[in-house]
Design a protein around this motif. Sequence first.
Motif, PDB file in Angstrom:
ATOM      1  N   ALA A 120      -6.257  16.431   9.159  1.00 24.27           N
ATOM      2  CA  ALA A 120      -7.408  15.677   9.644  1.00 24.27           C
ATOM      3  C   ALA A 120      -6.943  14.346  10.221  1.00 24.27           C
ATOM      4  N   GLY A 121      -7.907  13.545  10.675  1.00 17.31           N
ATOM      5  CA  GLY A 121      -7.579  12.330  11.416  1.00 17.31           C
ATOM      6  C   GLY A 121      -6.683  11.357  10.687  1.00 17.31           C
ATOM      7  N   GLY A 122      -6.669  11.369   9.383  1.00 19.47           N
ATOM      8  CA  GLY A 122      -5.869  10.403   8.640  1.00 19.47           C
ATOM      9  C   GLY A 122      -4.470  10.864   8.314  1.00 19.47           C
ATOM     10  N   ALA A 123      -4.041  11.995   8.859  1.00 21.40           N
ATOM     11  CA  ALA A 123      -2.742  12.559   8.482  1.00 21.40           C
ATOM     12  C   ALA A 123      -1.586  11.600   8.778  1.00 21.40           C
ATOM     13  N   ALA A 124      -1.712  10.792   9.827  1.00 21.51           N
ATOM     14  CA  ALA A 124      -0.639   9.856  10.158  1.00 21.51           C
ATOM     15  C   ALA A 124      -0.586   8.684   9.188  1.00 21.51           C
ATOM     16  N   ARG A 125      -1.629   8.494   8.385  1.00 16.17           N
ATOM     17  CA  ARG A 125      -1.681   7.369   7.449  1.00 16.17           C
ATOM     18  C   ARG A 125      -1.376   7.779   6.008  1.00 16.17           C
ATOM     19  N   ALA A 126      -1.427   9.068   5.728  1.00 15.20           N
ATOM     20  CA  ALA A 126      -1.377   9.540   4.342  1.00 15.20           C
ATOM     21  C   ALA A 126      -0.107   9.110   3.625  1.00 15.20           C
ATOM     22  N   GLY A 127       1.032   9.194   4.313  1.00 16.32           N
ATOM     23  CA  GLY A 127       2.293   8.851   3.664  1.00 16.32           C
ATOM     24  C   GLY A 127       2.331   7.431   3.155  1.00 16.32           C
ATOM     25  N   LEU A 128       1.686   6.503   3.869  1.00 17.98           N
ATOM     26  CA  LEU A 128       1.677   5.109   3.427  1.00 17.98           C
ATOM     27  C   LEU A 128       0.831   4.941   2.170  1.00 17.98           C
ATOM     28  N   TYR A 129      -0.349   5.553   2.157  1.00 15.50           N
ATOM     29  CA  TYR A 129      -1.225   5.401   0.991  1.00 15.50           C
ATOM     30  C   TYR A 129      -0.604   6.027  -0.263  1.00 15.50           C
ATOM     31  N   ARG A 130       0.217   7.038  -0.087  1.00 18.16           N
ATOM     32  CA  ARG A 130       0.841   7.657  -1.252  1.00 18.16           C
ATOM     33  C   ARG A 130       1.959   6.798  -1.830  1.00 18.16           C
ATOM     34  N   MET A 131       2.645   6.023  -0.987  1.00 19.26           N
ATOM     35  CA  MET A 131       3.837   5.318  -1.476  1.00 19.26           C
ATOM     36  C   MET A 131       3.649   3.823  -1.726  1.00 19.26           C
ATOM     37  N   LEU A 132       2.570   3.217  -1.225  1.00 16.98           N
ATOM     38  CA  LEU A 132       2.449   1.763  -1.314  1.00 16.98           C
ATOM     39  C   LEU A 132       2.585   1.250  -2.745  1.00 16.98           C
ATOM     40  N   GLN A 133       1.950   1.932  -3.698  1.00 15.69           N
ATOM     41  CA  GLN A 133       2.000   1.435  -5.070  1.00 15.69           C
ATOM     42  C   GLN A 133       3.396   1.543  -5.681  1.00 15.69           C
ATOM     43  N   SER A 134       4.247   2.380  -5.102  1.00 15.03           N
ATOM     44  CA  SER A 134       5.622   2.458  -5.581  1.00 15.03           C
ATOM     45  C   SER A 134       6.446   1.264  -5.110  1.00 15.03           C
ATOM     46  N   TYR A 136       4.906  -1.828  -4.193  1.00 18.83           N
ATOM     47  CA  TYR A 136       4.247  -3.080  -4.567  1.00 18.83           C
ATOM     48  C   TYR A 136       3.483  -2.911  -5.877  1.00 18.83           C
ATOM     49  N   ARG A 137       3.891  -3.687  -6.866  1.00 22.48           N
ATOM     50  CA  ARG A 137       3.288  -3.552  -8.193  1.00 22.48           C
ATOM     51  C   ARG A 137       1.829  -3.996  -8.233  1.00 22.48           C
ATOM     52  N   HIS A 138       1.431  -4.867  -7.305  1.00 23.64           N
ATOM     53  CA  HIS A 138       0.046  -5.358  -7.335  1.00 23.64           C
ATOM     54  C   HIS A 138      -0.909  -4.427  -6.587  1.00 23.64           C
ATOM     55  N   VAL A 139      -0.413  -3.296  -6.125  1.00 21.35           N
ATOM     56  CA  VAL A 139      -1.235  -2.354  -5.362  1.00 21.35           C
ATOM     57  C   VAL A 139      -1.399  -1.066  -6.160  1.00 21.35           C
ATOM     58  N   ARG A 140      -2.619  -0.513  -6.133  1.00 21.63           N
ATOM     59  CA  ARG A 140      -2.885   0.843  -6.603  1.00 21.63           C
ATOM     60  C   ARG A 140      -3.357   1.630  -5.389  1.00 21.63           C
ATOM     61  N   SER A 141      -2.581   2.616  -4.972  1.00 18.45           N
ATOM     62  CA  SER A 141      -2.905   3.336  -3.738  1.00 18.45           C
ATOM     63  C   SER A 141      -2.952   4.826  -3.997  1.00 18.45           C
ATOM     64  N   ARG A 142      -3.751   5.510  -3.184  1.00 19.85           N
ATOM     65  CA  ARG A 142      -3.973   6.938  -3.433  1.00 19.85           C
ATOM     66  C   ARG A 142      -4.492   7.594  -2.158  1.00 19.85           C
ATOM     67  N   HIS A 143      -4.126   8.857  -1.982  1.00 20.17           N
ATOM     68  CA  HIS A 143      -4.695   9.689  -0.928  1.00 20.17           C
ATOM     69  C   HIS A 143      -5.541  10.761  -1.600  1.00 20.17           C
ATOM     70  N   VAL A 144      -6.798  10.863  -1.199  1.00 20.09           N
ATOM     71  CA  VAL A 144      -7.734  11.811  -1.807  1.00 20.09           C
ATOM     72  C   VAL A 144      -8.230  12.776  -0.739  1.00 20.09           C
ATOM     73  N   ASP A 145      -7.995  14.056  -0.953  1.00 22.82           N
ATOM     74  CA  ASP A 145      -8.447  15.100  -0.029  1.00 22.82           C
ATOM     75  C   ASP A 145      -9.653  15.804  -0.638  1.00 22.82           C
ATOM     76  N   LEU A 146     -10.772  15.746   0.052  1.00 23.90           N
ATOM     77  CA  LEU A 146     -12.010  16.347  -0.453  1.00 23.90           C
ATOM     78  C   LEU A 146     -12.252  17.750   0.097  1.00 23.90           C
ATOM     79  N   GLY A 147     -11.398  18.218   1.002  1.00 30.74           N
ATOM     80  CA  GLY A 147     -11.597  19.539   1.579  1.00 30.74           C
ATOM     81  C   GLY A 147     -12.402  19.480   2.860  1.00 30.74           C
ATOM     82  N   ARG A 148     -12.226  20.494   3.682  1.00 27.94           N
ATOM     83  CA  ARG A 148     -12.818  20.501   5.026  1.00 27.94           C
ATOM     84  C   ARG A 148     -14.348  20.445   5.029  1.00 27.94           C
ATOM     85  N   ASP A 149     -14.961  20.987   3.988  1.00 27.47           N
ATOM     86  CA  ASP A 149     -16.417  21.125   3.997  1.00 27.47           C
ATOM     87  C   ASP A 149     -17.139  19.993   3.283  1.00 27.47           C
TER      88      ASP A 149
END
Length: 444
Positions: A120-134, A136-149
């Motif tokens: 989906a449209g955010g695929a180019a951003r997903a890698g950053l959201y998954r690794m940022l918290q690793s 930077y200790r002051h960041v909690r980051s996550r990628h959440v996939d809710l499914g196509r529907d």
Amino acid sequence: AAGARLLARQWVPAEPAGRTELPGRTAVLAAPGTEAPAARLAAALPGAEVLTPDRLAADLADPRTAWDRFDAVVDLAGCAGADTPPERDALLTWLRWTQRVVDHARPELRCLLVSRGPGAGGAARAGLYRMLQSEYRHVRSRHVDLGRDASDEEVCRRSADELGVDAEHAEIAYRDGVRHRAELRELPSGPSDAPRFPAGHVLWVTGGTRGLGLLTARHFVARHGVRKLVLTGREPLPPRAEWAAHIAAGTALGRKLRPLAELVEQGVELEVLAVPLEDRAALAGALADVRRKLGPAGGVIHSAGFTDFGNPAFVRKPEADMARVLGPKIFGLDALVECFRDEPLSLFVLYSSVAAAVPALAVGQSDYAMANAYLDAVAEARPYGLPLVSVEWPSWKDTGMGEARSAAYQASGLDTLSDEQGLALLERALASGARVVLPALPRP
């Protein structure tokens, strides 16, 4: 290699272990096509504000911008349509805006990318959201996939829920209403379905004039009988009539040309091209020329890529350097997909990285993790039914960028691969049927 395994992402049920209060000020990032759920989410959160791409650019242009005004970011770029490819300027604007927010953030910044399915449209951003918290200790980051529907209502409800989850899992997916976390598990061994390269067709290898690309090209000649080969690289090479002189002189260029000349001596019909992968028109023209000379493409190995070791900290990476890293793997892949969509391909292999799968190994390489996570997402989505497979390579010690020696890599439990081990694992990966696979050799 003894003990070598093929790993792939599996989804394990993971209900939240704890909750925390919702943030007081949230930026809801609205990409084109997500304005409605963005407005709905902002209305449901305390102190939320919708920011469009134009607003991000305005923040960057205004010297008075208060970069610490948010304690959470919810990015809905992943809820744009799957047919919405990343746009270069918008991606770089978002990156520069995010750098400043992370750099000036309050003690705990929560960052969330919400998607509707892979590719989906955010695929180019997903890698950053998954690794940022690793990184930077002051960041909690996550990628959440809710499914196509997922409906707009579900996007808003789940996004608000995830903002209140107190957990460190960086990749979450909802399947049939159940929350899951990502986990790497060994693929079950099954019947081998090794690819067969069609006789008379052309194998294209991007980044093929050196490193892993060239190693793979030579392997396909020796193992799969490829006789027509296109190798693309960044730099134009001299005319073939001049190769022998350069090789005889023993220069750096001659050493680069020697393995190419050996392919020709083996009877391979070889074309070496310096074509900018991100230039779709130039790539399409090159493909048409090769088709007239050699025939249709039967396979693509996309191994082109850059890394930036000079600026490890995400918040300090210059825009031009990030663009250089993202270009071949994001915009270059988009061009390859569009240009080769009607070719009779038996394989389309993407050379990704373990940095896209293991956030701790992406620290200092945020842009590289983004670029490779995009390869993985496109392989999962398989646009136009293309036979895409993304291989998340660990470190190779003989070829490529050299043996990884960082403490994080040592702690990962992964060993580095010899050329022989890597090529054997490539064959297993291509025969596995998986769309995204991590070839792993455990450290003894």
